[in-house]
Design an enzyme around this catalytic site. Structure first.
Site, PDB file in Angstrom:
ATOM      1  N   ARG A  79       7.811   4.681   1.516  1.00 57.53           N
ATOM      2  CA  ARG A  79       7.905   3.835   2.710  1.00 57.53           C
ATOM      3  C   ARG A  79       9.327   3.276   2.743  1.00 57.53           C
ATOM      4  NH1 ARG A  79       2.520   0.285   3.255  1.00 57.53           N
ATOM      5  NH2 ARG A  79       3.442  -0.157   5.302  1.00 57.53           N
ATOM      6  N   ARG A  95      -6.861  -7.362   0.197  1.00 61.43           N
ATOM      7  CA  ARG A  95      -5.527  -7.669   0.736  1.00 61.43           C
ATOM      8  C   ARG A  95      -5.595  -7.961   2.222  1.00 61.43           C
ATOM      9  NH1 ARG A  95      -1.597  -3.721  -2.529  1.00 61.43           N
ATOM     10  NH2 ARG A  95      -0.035  -5.155  -1.831  1.00 61.43           N
ATOM     11  N   CYS A 146       0.830  -1.204   0.000  1.00 65.85           N
ATOM     12  CA  CYS A 146       0.000   0.000   0.000  1.00 65.85           C
ATOM     13  C   CYS A 146       0.862   1.250   0.000  1.00 65.85           C
ATOM     14  CB  CYS A 146      -0.903   0.013   1.234  1.00 65.85           C
ATOM     15  SG  CYS A 146      -2.311  -1.080   1.067  1.00 65.85           S
TER      16      CYS A 146
HETATM   17  C1  UD1 Z   1       3.533  -2.024   9.185  1.00 65.29           C
HETATM   18  C2  UD1 Z   1       2.200  -2.567   8.701  1.00 65.29           C
HETATM   19  C3  UD1 Z   1       1.239  -1.431   8.372  1.00 65.29           C
HETATM   20  C4  UD1 Z   1       1.129  -0.458   9.551  1.00 65.29           C
HETATM   21  C5  UD1 Z   1       2.517  -0.026  10.024  1.00 65.29           C
HETATM   22  C6  UD1 Z   1       2.465   0.818  11.300  1.00 65.29           C
HETATM   23  C7  UD1 Z   1       2.758  -4.656   7.607  1.00 65.29           C
HETATM   24  C8  UD1 Z   1       2.895  -5.420   6.342  1.00 65.29           C
HETATM   25  N1  UD1 Z   1       2.434  -3.379   7.510  1.00 65.29           N
HETATM   26  O1  UD1 Z   1       4.109  -1.302   8.113  1.00 65.29           O
HETATM   27  O2  UD1 Z   1      -0.026  -1.994   8.090  1.00 65.29           O
HETATM   28  O3  UD1 Z   1       0.428   0.680   9.116  1.00 65.29           O
HETATM   29  O4  UD1 Z   1       3.328  -1.177  10.316  1.00 65.29           O
HETATM   30  O5  UD1 Z   1       1.785   0.146  12.320  1.00 65.29           O
HETATM   31  O6  UD1 Z   1       2.907  -5.190   8.697  1.00 65.29           O
HETATM   32  N2  UD1 Z   1      10.250   4.116   8.657  1.00 65.29           N
HETATM   33  C9  UD1 Z   1      11.463   4.678   8.316  1.00 65.29           C
HETATM   34  N3  UD1 Z   1      12.471   3.831   7.922  1.00 65.29           N
HETATM   35  C10 UD1 Z   1      12.311   2.484   7.869  1.00 65.29           C
HETATM   36  C11 UD1 Z   1      11.076   1.923   8.228  1.00 65.29           C
HETATM   37  C12 UD1 Z   1      10.055   2.769   8.622  1.00 65.29           C
HETATM   38  O7  UD1 Z   1      11.641   5.875   8.341  1.00 65.29           O
HETATM   39  O8  UD1 Z   1      13.265   1.776   7.517  1.00 65.29           O
HETATM   40  C13 UD1 Z   1       9.147   5.001   9.078  1.00 65.29           C
HETATM   41  C14 UD1 Z   1       7.934   4.930   8.144  1.00 65.29           C
HETATM   42  O9  UD1 Z   1       8.072   5.817   7.040  1.00 65.29           O
HETATM   43  C15 UD1 Z   1       6.817   5.330   9.076  1.00 65.29           C
HETATM   44  C16 UD1 Z   1       7.254   4.754  10.429  1.00 65.29           C
HETATM   45  O10 UD1 Z   1       8.664   4.504  10.299  1.00 65.29           O
HETATM   46  O11 UD1 Z   1       6.740   6.723   9.177  1.00 65.29           O
HETATM   47  C17 UD1 Z   1       6.569   3.473  10.815  1.00 65.29           C
HETATM   48  O12 UD1 Z   1       6.652   2.535   9.742  1.00 65.29           O
HETATM   49  P1  UD1 Z   1       6.692   0.968  10.019  1.00 65.29           P
HETATM   50  O13 UD1 Z   1       6.255   0.708  11.423  1.00 65.29           O
HETATM   51  O14 UD1 Z   1       8.004   0.447   9.582  1.00 65.29           O
HETATM   52  O15 UD1 Z   1       5.576   0.426   9.035  1.00 65.29           O
HETATM   53  P2  UD1 Z   1       5.622  -0.917   8.176  1.00 65.29           P
HETATM   54  O16 UD1 Z   1       6.379  -1.956   8.925  1.00 65.29           O
HETATM   55  O17 UD1 Z   1       6.041  -0.604   6.782  1.00 65.29           O
END
Ligand code: UD1
Length: 422
Positions: free
Chosen positions: A123, A401, A117
């Site tokens: 992301r 999904r 998504c």
């Molecule tokens: C997962 C979930 C998603 C949920 C999100 C937050 C899955 C497949 N998806 O997404 O449904 O909305 O957790 O609960 O499990 N970030 C960085 N760098 C990184 C990784 C993340 O800056 O390497 C930032 C992201 O841009 C965001 C924040 O960290 O602002 C949280 O993201 P993250 O918790 O990693 O989300 P996902 O794991 O992608």
């Protein structure tokens, strides 16, 4: 193309049984790569993200067989190292977990950059990469959008501080660290229930992980993992979505097979709006006449209000008495759904990049709208259930999904909803 057609204004009555949590099931499926043998998993949700994950496991050689008792057998003994090109891995965000799992088992991973998504912004996976590098892996991107990572001297445990609380990075580093020699400590780890769920699965398979669900996770790596039986946690976002559908459309709905602790923020917000909520050990009943007050919230990492419930709450607040303020503290641009709600007559103002003001109105009208992502789609369904007239929602593939048979569940609650395919 699939389309949901909803005639709104019908209150919902009855029971919904919640399935396993998609965001746990995805990493646990990929975590089976770290094991050798016949795993049996229960409560794997029947959603398209899971189908795609199972295709990826089959591509790697796993043998997958549904069992008569509802379990899913995944034999990982035949799994072999393979490159996972974008066409195989790129369709789902959860495929990011392939990197940690392959690295943990083979000391190497070659994966097409994960899809999933798009909430209206990038992301990034920089924190995942920082973690893999801290464990001794070298990470490169190739011209054909492949991420290649390899630990030439083997992975070695280390201390890793996450600058941002990230669910994906916490789980991915945990997967790789399970295959690393020595101890890894992840600081400022995310605390979502699915992180403890993945750790519990790995521990059931012979890993030694403590602290999952807190901000410090300790992984003593290097143990060989065997296959195990495991039941995935119930999906708190699926449950919350049906709770909000009942609150918005009115009626009385009980969601079963849930863990009330995981629903506390959603329950608290519903109570703030004046909707009646009653809780037992494993169910929650929401009773509403469709009239409630506006409220404010900020989406934050767990145990804060879940970002994955933000769009659904936004839809509910369109019908509230008064003004609601929504602040998104995890994915600041997660407001694309508001343009679609505006087509239905919602009065929503974006005041800052991560903030919306919603002026409640007693009525929205049916319209043709498009789901721009999974939870945006759920928000449109909720808005449509309470709207005057007929709403047609496209982009249903996004909704599929993460929701098993949403049209059937809502029809069983009395909604006038049809899923058609052209
Ligand atoms: C997962 C979930 C998603 C949920 C999100 C937050 C899955 C497949 N998806 O997404 O449904 O909305 O957790 O609960 O499990 N970030 C960085 N760098 C990184 C990784 C993340 O800056 O390497 C930032 C992201 O841009 C965001 C924040 O960290 O602002 C949280 O993201 P993250 O918790 O990693 O989300 P996902 O794991 O992608």
């Amino acid at each position: 193309m699939k389309k949901l057609t909803i005639r709104g204004g019908i209150p919902l009555y009855g029971d919904v049984y919640i399935g396993g949590m998609k965001n746990s099931a995805l990493p646990i499926l990929f975590a089976t790569i770290l094991t050798r043998g016949k795993n049996i998993l229960y409560q794997i949700p029947k959603v398209s993200d899971i189908d795609l994950s199972l295709e990826i496991l089959s591509f790697l050689g796993a043998v997958i067989e549904p069992l008569d008792d509802g379990g899913l057998l995944i034999d990982t003994s035949p799994i072999e190292f393979r490159d996972l090109p974008f066409e195989v891995s790129g369709k789902i965000r959860g495929s990011m977990y392939l990197i940690g799992a392959m690295l943990g088992r083979f000391g190497e991973a070659s994966v097409g950059m994960p899809g999933g998504c798009n909430f209206g912004g990038n992301r990034p996976i920089d924190l995942h990469i920082k973690g893999f590098e801290a464990l001794g892996a070298r990470v490169n991107f190739t011209e054909d959008s492949m991420l290649h990572t390899e630990a030439l001297d083997g992975l070695v445990g280390n201390s890793i501080y996450l600058d941002t609380t990230s669910v994906g990075a916490t789980i991915n580093i945990m997967l790789a660290a399970t295959g690393a020699m020595g101890t890894t400590v992840i600081e400022n780890a995310a605390r979502e229930p699915h992180i403890a769920d993945v750790a519990n699965f790995l521990n059931a398979a012979g890993a030694d992980i403590s602290g999952a669900g807190t901000t410090t996770v300790k992984i003593r790596g290097g143990r060989p993992l065997h296959a195990c039986r495991y039941t995935i946690l119930p999906d708190m976002i699926e449950a919350g979505t049906y709770m909000l559908a009942a609150a918005t459309a009115g009626g009385c709905v009980t969601v079963h097979n849930i863990i009330p602790k995981h629903m506390e923020t959603v329950t608290a917000k519903l109570l703030e709006t004046g909707v009646k909520v009653s809780v037992t050990d494993n169910s929650i009943t929401v009773e509403s006449d469709g009239r409630y007050r506006g409220t404010n919230f900020k989406a934050l990492p767990y145990p804060g209000f879940p970002t994955d419930m933000h769009p659904q709450f936004g839809a509910m607040m369109c019908y509230a008495e008064g003004i609601s303020t929504l602040v998104e503290g995890v994915f600041p641009k997660r407001f694309r759904y508001t343009d679609e709600l505006t087509k239905m007559g919602a009065d929503i103002h974006r005041t800052e990049e991560n903030t919306a003001l919603i002026y409640g109105t007693p009525r929205l009208r049916g319209a043709s709208v498009h789901a721009t992502d999974l939870r945006a789609g759920a928000a449109l369904v909720i808005a449509a259930l309470a709207a005057d007239g007929v709403t047609e929602i496209t982009g249903v593939e996004y909704i599929e999904r993460g929701y098993t048979d949403i049209a059937r569940h809502l029809r069983e609650l009395g909604a006038a909803i049809e899923l058609t395919e052209t």
